[in-house]
Design an enzyme around this catalytic site. Sequence first.
Site, PDB file in Angstrom:
ATOM      1  N   ARG A 211      60.625  36.134  43.869  1.00 14.33           N
ATOM      2  CA  ARG A 211      60.552  35.708  42.473  1.00 14.33           C
ATOM      3  C   ARG A 211      61.965  35.781  41.895  1.00 14.33           C
ATOM      4  O   ARG A 211      62.856  36.421  42.483  1.00 14.33           O
ATOM      5  CB  ARG A 211      59.621  36.638  41.677  1.00 14.33           C
ATOM      6  CG  ARG A 211      58.180  36.517  42.105  1.00 14.33           C
ATOM      7  CD  ARG A 211      57.311  37.588  41.446  1.00 14.33           C
ATOM      8  NE  ARG A 211      55.951  37.549  41.979  1.00 14.33           N
ATOM      9  CZ  ARG A 211      55.136  38.587  42.013  1.00 14.33           C
ATOM     10  NH1 ARG A 211      55.516  39.755  41.554  1.00 14.33           N
ATOM     11  NH2 ARG A 211      53.920  38.455  42.496  1.00 14.33           N
ATOM     12  N   ARG A 304      52.683  37.328  32.823  1.00 19.14           N
ATOM     13  CA  ARG A 304      53.837  37.693  33.678  1.00 19.14           C
ATOM     14  C   ARG A 304      54.648  36.452  34.018  1.00 19.14           C
ATOM     15  O   ARG A 304      55.876  36.523  34.175  1.00 19.14           O
ATOM     16  CB  ARG A 304      53.342  38.412  34.946  1.00 19.14           C
ATOM     17  CG  ARG A 304      54.461  39.022  35.759  1.00 19.14           C
ATOM     18  CD  ARG A 304      53.944  39.908  36.878  1.00 19.14           C
ATOM     19  NE  ARG A 304      53.327  39.115  37.958  1.00 19.14           N
ATOM     20  CZ  ARG A 304      52.778  39.661  39.041  1.00 19.14           C
ATOM     21  NH1 ARG A 304      52.750  40.969  39.189  1.00 19.14           N
ATOM     22  NH2 ARG A 304      52.251  38.892  39.964  1.00 19.14           N
ATOM     23  N   ARG A 315      44.815  34.390  43.365  1.00 19.85           N
ATOM     24  CA  ARG A 315      44.892  35.837  43.161  1.00 19.85           C
ATOM     25  C   ARG A 315      43.659  36.350  42.404  1.00 19.85           C
ATOM     26  O   ARG A 315      43.155  37.433  42.695  1.00 19.85           O
ATOM     27  CB  ARG A 315      46.185  36.193  42.414  1.00 19.85           C
ATOM     28  CG  ARG A 315      47.376  36.239  43.353  1.00 19.85           C
ATOM     29  CD  ARG A 315      48.715  36.108  42.679  1.00 19.85           C
ATOM     30  NE  ARG A 315      49.726  35.929  43.714  1.00 19.85           N
ATOM     31  CZ  ARG A 315      50.524  36.889  44.159  1.00 19.85           C
ATOM     32  NH1 ARG A 315      50.484  38.084  43.624  1.00 19.85           N
ATOM     33  NH2 ARG A 315      51.390  36.650  45.130  1.00 19.85           N
TER      34      ARG A 315
HETATM   35  N1  LIG Z   1      49.100  45.319  53.362  1.00 19.63           N
HETATM   36  C1  LIG Z   1      50.183  45.222  52.605  1.00 19.63           C
HETATM   37  N2  LIG Z   1      50.085  44.714  51.380  1.00 19.63           N
HETATM   38  C2  LIG Z   1      51.212  44.635  50.634  1.00 19.63           C
HETATM   39  C3  LIG Z   1      52.466  45.067  51.098  1.00 19.63           C
HETATM   40  N3  LIG Z   1      53.387  44.876  50.139  1.00 19.63           N
HETATM   41  C4  LIG Z   1      52.722  44.354  49.103  1.00 19.63           C
HETATM   42  N4  LIG Z   1      51.420  44.205  49.388  1.00 19.63           N
HETATM   43  C5  LIG Z   1      50.340  43.705  48.542  1.00 19.63           C
HETATM   44  O1  LIG Z   1      50.395  42.314  48.500  1.00 19.63           O
HETATM   45  C6  LIG Z   1      49.817  41.871  47.290  1.00 19.63           C
HETATM   46  C7  LIG Z   1      50.717  40.833  46.664  1.00 19.63           C
HETATM   47  O2  LIG Z   1      51.932  41.414  46.304  1.00 19.63           O
HETATM   48  P1  LIG Z   1      52.993  40.560  45.476  1.00 19.63           P
HETATM   49  O3  LIG Z   1      53.215  39.266  46.134  1.00 19.63           O
HETATM   50  O4  LIG Z   1      54.188  41.415  45.245  1.00 19.63           O
HETATM   51  O5  LIG Z   1      52.234  40.255  44.129  1.00 19.63           O
HETATM   52  P2  LIG Z   1      51.773  41.186  42.930  1.00 19.63           P
HETATM   53  O6  LIG Z   1      50.863  42.249  43.441  1.00 19.63           O
HETATM   54  O7  LIG Z   1      51.079  40.210  42.054  1.00 19.63           O
HETATM   55  O8  LIG Z   1      52.992  41.749  42.269  1.00 19.63           O
HETATM   56  C8  LIG Z   1      49.621  43.133  46.438  1.00 19.63           C
HETATM   57  O9  LIG Z   1      48.262  43.494  46.526  1.00 19.63           O
HETATM   58  C9  LIG Z   1      50.465  44.150  47.108  1.00 19.63           C
HETATM   59  O10 LIG Z   1      49.956  45.453  46.919  1.00 19.63           O
HETATM   60  C10 LIG Z   1      52.523  45.609  52.417  1.00 19.63           C
HETATM   61  O11 LIG Z   1      53.543  46.027  52.926  1.00 19.63           O
HETATM   62  N5  LIG Z   1      51.369  45.653  53.120  1.00 19.63           N
HETATM   63  N1  LIG Z   2      48.086  48.530  30.698  1.00 15.29           N
HETATM   64  C1  LIG Z   2      48.664  47.365  30.540  1.00 15.29           C
HETATM   65  N2  LIG Z   2      48.430  46.656  29.421  1.00 15.29           N
HETATM   66  C2  LIG Z   2      48.996  45.453  29.241  1.00 15.29           C
HETATM   67  N3  LIG Z   2      49.848  44.873  30.097  1.00 15.29           N
HETATM   68  C3  LIG Z   2      50.108  45.537  31.237  1.00 15.29           C
HETATM   69  C4  LIG Z   2      49.550  46.809  31.515  1.00 15.29           C
HETATM   70  N4  LIG Z   2      49.993  47.216  32.713  1.00 15.29           N
HETATM   71  C5  LIG Z   2      50.821  46.248  33.173  1.00 15.29           C
HETATM   72  N5  LIG Z   2      50.893  45.251  32.299  1.00 15.29           N
HETATM   73  C6  LIG Z   2      51.631  43.979  32.445  1.00 15.29           C
HETATM   74  O1  LIG Z   2      50.877  43.180  33.358  1.00 15.29           O
HETATM   75  C7  LIG Z   2      51.737  42.390  34.160  1.00 15.29           C
HETATM   76  C8  LIG Z   2      51.412  42.655  35.633  1.00 15.29           C
HETATM   77  O2  LIG Z   2      51.834  43.957  35.941  1.00 15.29           O
HETATM   78  P1  LIG Z   2      52.477  44.301  37.363  1.00 15.29           P
HETATM   79  O3  LIG Z   2      52.966  45.689  37.305  1.00 15.29           O
HETATM   80  O4  LIG Z   2      53.466  43.236  37.726  1.00 15.29           O
HETATM   81  O5  LIG Z   2      51.185  44.161  38.284  1.00 15.29           O
HETATM   82  P2  LIG Z   2      51.012  44.268  39.865  1.00 15.29           P
HETATM   83  O6  LIG Z   2      52.232  44.942  40.402  1.00 15.29           O
HETATM   84  O7  LIG Z   2      49.792  45.079  40.059  1.00 15.29           O
HETATM   85  O8  LIG Z   2      50.855  42.856  40.347  1.00 15.29           O
HETATM   86  C9  LIG Z   2      53.156  42.751  33.794  1.00 15.29           C
HETATM   87  O9  LIG Z   2      53.672  41.762  32.940  1.00 15.29           O
HETATM   88  C10 LIG Z   2      53.011  44.089  33.057  1.00 15.29           C
HETATM   89  O10 LIG Z   2      54.018  44.252  32.068  1.00 15.29           O
END
Ligand SMILES: Nc1nc2c(ncn2[C@@H]2O[C@H](COP(=O)(O)OP(=O)(O)O)[C@@H](O)[C@H]2O)c(=O)[nH]1
Ligand SMILES: Nc1ncnc2c1ncn2[C@@H]1O[C@H](COP(=O)(O)OP(=O)(O)O)[C@@H](O)[C@H]1O
Length: 436
Positions: A211, A304, A315
């Site tokens: 990203r 986000r 997702r």
């Molecule tokens: N199994 C596994 N899942 C992962 C790993 N790293 C990230 N993920 C998972 O992959 C999913 C997508 O992650 P990401 O693309 O960063 O998107 P986000 O969760 O929306 O921020 C999330 O559920 C993460 O927890 C990994 O090393 N192993």
């Molecule tokens: N409790 C909450 N209330 C409102 N917004 C939240 C809260 N927790 C996280 N966010 C927002 O939600 C979005 C997704 O959070 P993020 O940490 O990137 O999720 P994930 O890592 O699980 O994909 C971000 O923009 C974050 O600032």
Amino acid sequence: MRLVYICVLDLRNMFSFDLIIFIFPCVLIRRIFYWRHWFSMGEAPAFCFENLQNGFGLKPKGLETSADVGDKTFVIGGADNDSTSYIGVKIYDKSTGKWVIPTVLGTKPKACKGHSAILLNEDRIMIIIRGSTPDDCIWFLEVDTKYVKEQRKILGTEVVAWSRGVRGDAEKPVVISGPSGVGKGTLINMLMKEFPSMFGFSVSHTTRAPRANEKSGVHYHFTDRSVMEKDIKDGKFLEFASVHGNLYGTSIEAVEAVADSGKRCILDIDVQGARSVRASSLDAIFIFICPPTMRELEERLRARGTETEEQILKRLRNAEAEIEQGKSSGIFDHILYNDNLEECYENLKELLGLNGSAPTNHKPSPKGIDLPLNHSVSKIDNKILINCETLELEKVSKNLIALDVSSLKGGAPGRTRGLNVYALDSFSDGLNEKLS
Ligand SMILES: Nc1nc2c(ncn2[C@@H]2O[C@H](COP(=O)(O)OP(=O)(O)O)[C@@H](O)[C@H]2O)c(=O)[nH]1
Ligand SMILES: Nc1ncnc2c1ncn2[C@@H]1O[C@H](COP(=O)(O)OP(=O)(O)O)[C@@H](O)[C@H]1O
């Protein structure tokens, strides 16, 4: 392998004809033995070892050590099949009379000037490497542990697994899972910001595109699928999963590097990954983060602004199944609802025993073991005794190091922890402890 003829015959009383009758079958058996190696391995057996089940010895380069476990003789040393830079492993199966090249999991120790080997509990072999750095001198080759047995079933091949021996213990890693957009990253960032010396993030590998704000090596190791698939095959990953159409995985080094630095490791992984870690030798705390509602989850994902519409829909579809599994699979020790962010963060800290104030005394990073090139190794109960000789100002000084292997933890494909090291005065002083 050296074929030893144990001849209990009194040759002085033998007639020459008897001698021929005795020697001829011996030579024939010896030839057949070598031919069988050539046929089964496709090459001449260019190695030589001694059985060190009950004894130890430093081996010059080119020589190998071995240990018997049941019907198998594990031959360790020299170079493995695909590279000369690592210590290799071959197995002689006495029941079939065949040599087997096993699948080797975990990070392999580098080829060395020699090593000692000792069998522990019939399931792992401890290797003490000569002329290596203090952080790199103790290794474990798992040959029949729970992990190896499972991998043998999964891969359908003979399996062995390496792990590096590490002094002392590490704090339990924290595995955090939850659907995309629930706030995992936000909560982890808050934790790392408040307790920078206490927590370290396990940087995963992924095949998804970065990203705009993401840096390789910080948020993820962004990688090609073919490279990652090869690394998975080579046993470099603790777990991996296909998530939202991309490959994600936690390398063994990602987790162990954090623990080696004396910090507590945080993993942000999906439910499939959490399940794999649960089944591995890594003893962790598993926390699942739930959204208050699916509608709120959707709003957070959209707000986000990092995914396309198509990716957001994918997702959200996956989120339902993830939440169901997270709540019901029995993988997770705790479930936290992230409705109000501050409240959820306070609950997370409480789970981790961080009630409000920042603890200052985090564990120091473990020290290595400084071994001189010349040493000999022996074993008494759960203690491995290393007798060291060093030459200083033309004077030979001797000291004794004891490794206590009674409370080993973890293991392949990561690290074997819980090694306790003591420096002792001498055998005759009744093992007087000098330092630990
Ligand atoms: N199994 C596994 N899942 C992962 C790993 N790293 C990230 N993920 C998972 O992959 C999913 C997508 O992650 P990401 O693309 O960063 O998107 P986000 O969760 O929306 O921020 C999330 O559920 C993460 O927890 C990994 O090393 N192993
Ligand atoms: N409790 C909450 N209330 C409102 N917004 C939240 C809260 N927790 C996280 N966010 C927002 O939600 C979005 C997704 O959070 P993020 O940490 O990137 O999720 P994930 O890592 O699980 O994909 C971000 O923009 C974050 O600032």
